[in-house]
Design a protein around this motif. Structure first.
Motif, short mmCIF file in Angstrom:
data_model
loop_
_atom_site.label_atom_id
_atom_site.label_comp_id
_atom_site.label_asym_id
_atom_site.label_seq_id
_atom_site.Cartn_x
_atom_site.Cartn_y
_atom_site.Cartn_z
N VAL A 62 -26.36 20.52 -77.18
CA VAL A 62 -24.98 20.03 -77.31
C VAL A 62 -24.85 19.47 -78.72
N ALA A 63 -23.81 19.86 -79.44
CA ALA A 63 -23.56 19.33 -80.78
C ALA A 63 -22.06 19.26 -80.99
N LEU A 64 -21.53 18.05 -81.01
CA LEU A 64 -20.09 17.87 -81.12
C LEU A 64 -19.74 16.94 -82.28
N PHE A 65 -18.70 17.31 -83.03
CA PHE A 65 -18.09 16.43 -84.01
C PHE A 65 -16.66 16.24 -83.57
N GLY A 66 -16.41 15.12 -82.90
CA GLY A 66 -15.13 14.99 -82.22
C GLY A 66 -15.07 16.00 -81.09
N ARG A 67 -14.05 16.81 -81.08
CA ARG A 67 -13.90 17.83 -80.03
C ARG A 67 -14.49 19.18 -80.44
N ASP A 68 -14.94 19.27 -81.68
CA ASP A 68 -15.40 20.56 -82.20
C ASP A 68 -16.91 20.70 -82.08
N VAL A 69 -17.35 21.92 -81.75
CA VAL A 69 -18.78 22.22 -81.67
C VAL A 69 -19.34 22.38 -83.08
N ALA A 98 -34.42 27.91 -81.89
CA ALA A 98 -35.20 28.76 -80.99
C ALA A 98 -34.31 29.66 -80.15
N ASP A 99 -33.34 30.28 -80.82
CA ASP A 99 -32.40 31.22 -80.18
C ASP A 99 -31.45 30.56 -79.19
N VAL A 100 -31.42 29.24 -79.16
CA VAL A 100 -30.47 28.52 -78.29
C VAL A 100 -29.33 28.02 -79.19
N HIS A 101 -28.11 28.42 -78.87
CA HIS A 101 -26.95 28.06 -79.68
C HIS A 101 -26.29 26.79 -79.15
N THR A 102 -25.72 26.06 -80.05
CA THR A 102 -25.06 24.80 -79.67
C THR A 102 -23.77 25.08 -78.91
N GLY A 103 -23.38 24.10 -78.11
CA GLY A 103 -22.13 24.18 -77.37
C GLY A 103 -21.71 22.79 -76.93
N ASN A 104 -20.82 22.75 -75.94
CA ASN A 104 -20.36 21.47 -75.38
C ASN A 104 -20.72 21.36 -73.91
N HIS A 105 -21.78 22.10 -73.54
CA HIS A 105 -22.15 22.22 -72.13
C HIS A 105 -23.51 21.55 -71.90
N LEU A 130 -18.20 18.94 -71.88
CA LEU A 130 -17.73 17.75 -72.59
C LEU A 130 -16.58 18.11 -73.52
N THR A 131 -15.57 17.29 -73.51
CA THR A 131 -14.46 17.50 -74.46
C THR A 131 -14.56 16.59 -75.66
N SER A 132 -15.41 15.53 -75.56
CA SER A 132 -15.63 14.64 -76.70
C SER A 132 -16.94 13.88 -76.48
#
Length: 697
Positions: free
Chosen positions: A163-170, A176-183, A196-198
């Motif tokens: 998970v990597a969020l700056f405010g509401r944005d990913v 290791a081939d795992v991409h960031t998200g809000n999940h 997550l929304t924030s």
């Protein structure tokens, strides 16, 4: 405009002992990166559970702080030609900084003029910099790592989500081939997936899905649960912070409960019961108000209280099997004699070059015997110590120690007592393993202290002779801990035995063995340096500065309690302004000490009264210093040296030491050298940064 930042690493379950350090690294590396990137923020918080590491940054600026920077160029001589016009060097310098020659100004630097320009560095957008968190994540280190699938990244456990969020944005990056998200994910069995929304939703959203992300909150929940059980049942749960911290790192949603076991198992030694509960099951033992063990335990479930009775019964069944095994081992072990187990030691290798455990025990006995003689012990104490040395390792081949290795010595004490050994001998068997950590508890008994020193001395000297020198974190025989423990016992017991004489004793045993292909002189030198490093570590606990440690260890370590007392005395005197002239006088003699090897002084050669006065005071000081030294009175010994200060100052004021007359010169140098030798026998005072200390007072 400020925004919050959240970065979470989702993992397969981490070992509990890895989590606290990894969380600390993640927090500190994130703080350092934010500061280096000039990203202002209000606060930063870290989180951890067995399945995640996370940092939350509150109120992070949306851009770097812009700064003005002064850039130094070439000297004015190079920047201008003979006509005062700007040279190519100056033009190139200003252009390289995005400026023109009109922006150049000069400043004096150490007596020479240089050209400068001032430029403004405009801060970048924070969102453009945040993908660098990938490097922070990959830089976290663990005691042990693994690879998985086709990945080159070495990590404690596989990364499963990010998970990597700056405010509401990913924040876009991948590890290791795992991409960031809000999940993110709730409790493995009780929770659901979370979108997550924030960042501010993070902690509350996880708690709703049965994850307490803050480790301190989990620990407090466990502590509160145990307090409630104590109140409900009227028993006492001994404090155990180490176990409490470990258990909090084993669960994401703690529920505390109690279980019980058969009363008959209370016939087993208490240490066996506690070890079965703590080491194997991570249970907390329970005692009554008198401190006696009760047939109950406290455990922590990773989940809620649903069907807690079923969970309780399952835990009781597991512990029942453990205790049943322990009872069997305990009863089987005692069917054999101590001699039976001693014979088994002859087949257990201690170290390839150092022989069997049986060989080691015989060396420990010889060292113990030598210690007994040097300490002038009475016959009974000496007999007890030698018997303890003879059987100190007999419990190693027992079933119980094979199953519970951390009970070595403790089981030996119990079995020895059951076999009819006297109390001093039995207690010494357990004591000789102490301290189990560098700053741990020391042996209670004299006999235990003697065998402990003998055992540690044999291990340290033997491993050094075998070339097993600790390096970095690699210290499989725990030589640092053992050497530190040895020195601490010498200090605590106030034994009037030099460290060097003990080392010689240990080395002689290995010379007698005749180990092949061993450079004994090299091993002795490495051993000396190794012990000095451990002594320095202990001295720094009582001395204010490494320079005092260096002053005391310029030659031998000596008698450890006396060396420690000197460290305290010098640490105090360095901050005593009245001692300044004493230090100055004594150090003046040290500075001339290398001019001659002679110490024979002929009073008939003296030319001045100050020479005679100094020699007279020196003779008195030598006698008084020797007396204080023999009593190991660090304060009095230094005061005897201080008596020399005034006559030393008078001597240097009225005499030219390096006289043209060779006889007079050699006699004065011999006098100075004799004083220096006396000072050096206390400490190398020239190594102490006295002047610097007095200036800061």
């Amino acid at each position: 405009m400020a925004e919050d930042i959240l970065v979470e690493i989702g993992l397969e379950e981490l070992p509990a002992r890895f989590i606290d350090d990894a969380e600390k690294q993640f927090l500190q590396k994130s703080q350092r990166w934010l500061d280096e990137q000039r990203i202002a923020y209000d606060s930063i918080t870290s989180f951890s559970t067995p399945r995640r590491l996370a940092v939350m940054v509150n109120g992070a600026s949306d851009s770097q702080t812009s700064i003005r920077e002064e850039v130094k160029g070439p000297s004015e001589k190079i920047a201008k030609d003979e006509n005062g016009d700007w040279t190519k060097a100056a033009i190139g310098f200003s252009k390289g900084q995005g400026k023109t020659v009109d922006d150049i100004y000069t400043k004096d630097v150490n007596g020479s003029n240089y050209i400068f320009v001032e430029k403004q560095i405009i801060g970048k957008e924070t969102r453009d910099l945040l993908p660098a968190f990938k490097d922070i994540i990959e830089s976290i280190s663990f005691p042990k790592n693994m690879r998985w699938a086709e990945q080159s990244l070495r990590y404690a456990r596989p990364v499963r989500w990010l998970v990597a969020l700056f405010g509401r944005d990913v924040i876009p990056f991948e590890v290791a081939d795992v991409h960031t998200g809000n999940h993110t994910y709730g409790h493995r069995f009780l929770g659901n997936d979370i979108t997550l929304t924030s960042p501010t939703e993070y902690e509350k959203a996880l708690q709703e899905q049965y994850v307490i992300a803050n480790p301190q909150k989990r620990q407090q929940l466990i502590a509160n649960g145990m307090t409630q059980l104590e109140s409900d049942h009227g028993f006492h749960i001994p404090e155990d912070d180490e176990l409490l911290q470990e258990v909090r790192n084993l669960v994401e949603y703690p529920t505390v409960f109690t279980g019980s076991f058969d009363n008959n198992y209370l016939k087993l030694p208490e240490d066996v019961l506690i070890t079965s509960m703590k080491e194997h099951q991570r249970y907390f033992p329970v005692k009554d108000s008198n401190g006696d063990l009760l047939p109950y335990f406290i455990s922590v479930r990773n989940g809620d209280d649903y069907k807690l009775d079923t969970v309780r019964k399952g835990n009781e069944k597991v512990l029942q099997a453990r205790l049943s095994d322990a009872q069997f081992f305990f009863e089987e072990d005692q069917k054999q004699s101590i001699d039976y187990y001693l014979n088994k030691l002859e087949r257990i290798v201690f170290q390839e070059k150092l022989g069997t455990i049986g060989d080691k025990v015989r060396r420990v006995r010889k060292i113990t015997e030598q210690l007994s003689q040097r300490l002038a012990l009475d016959e009974q104490t000496q007999a007890n110590a030698l018997r303890a040395a003879d059987i100190c390792k007999f419990d190693l081949p027992t079933h119980m120690v094979d199953e519970f290795s951390n009970l070595q010595g403790i089981i030996g004490e119990t079995y020895a007592r059951n076999a009819g050994e006297n109390e001093s001998v039995a207690k010494a068997i357990a004591d000789h393993y102490l301290p189990s950590q560098a700053d741990g508890k020391l042996p209670d008994t004299l006999e235990g202290a003697m065998v402990s020193v003998a055992d540690k001395l044999d291990t340290v000297v033997g491993c050094m002779e075998a070339g097993l020198i600790p390096s970095g974190s690699h210290d499989p025989y725990g030589l640092r801990r053992q050497a530190t423990g040895l020195l601490r016992i010498l200090h605590e017991r106030h034994w009037d035995i030099t460290v060097e004489s003990l080392l010689e004793l240990g080395q002689k045993l290995y010379l007698d063995i005749g180990m092949e292909q061993v450079d004994h002189e090299k091993a002795a030198s490495e051993l000396d340096q190794f012990l000095k490093q451990r002594a320095a570590y202990l001295l720094q606990n009582v001395a204010s500065g490494q320079d005092i440690t260096q002053a005391l260890l310029h030659d031998d370590i000596g008698v450890m309690p006396y060396t420690m007392a000197k460290a305290k005395e010098l640490s105090w005197q360095r901050n005593n302004s009245a001692f300044t002239p004493v230090h100055e006088a004594l150090v003046r003699t040290l500075n001339l000490a290398g001019k001659t090897n002679r110490q024979n002084v002929d009073p008939d050669v003296f030319q001045t009264a100050s020479e005679s006065d100094l020699f007279a005071v020196l003779q008195q000081a030598e006698n008084m210093f020797a007396s204080a030294n023999s009593r190991q009175n660090a304060h009095q010994a230094l005061q005897e040296l201080a008596r020399l200060a005034q006559p030393i100052h008078a001597f240097f004021e009225h005499n030219m030491v390096m006289s043209d007359d060779a006889i007079i010169r050699d006699n004065r140098l011999s006098l100075v050298n004799r004083i220096a030798a006396l000072v050096y026998s206390y400490a190398d005072l020239s190594a102490i940064e006295w002047k610097q200390q007095f200036e800061s007072v």
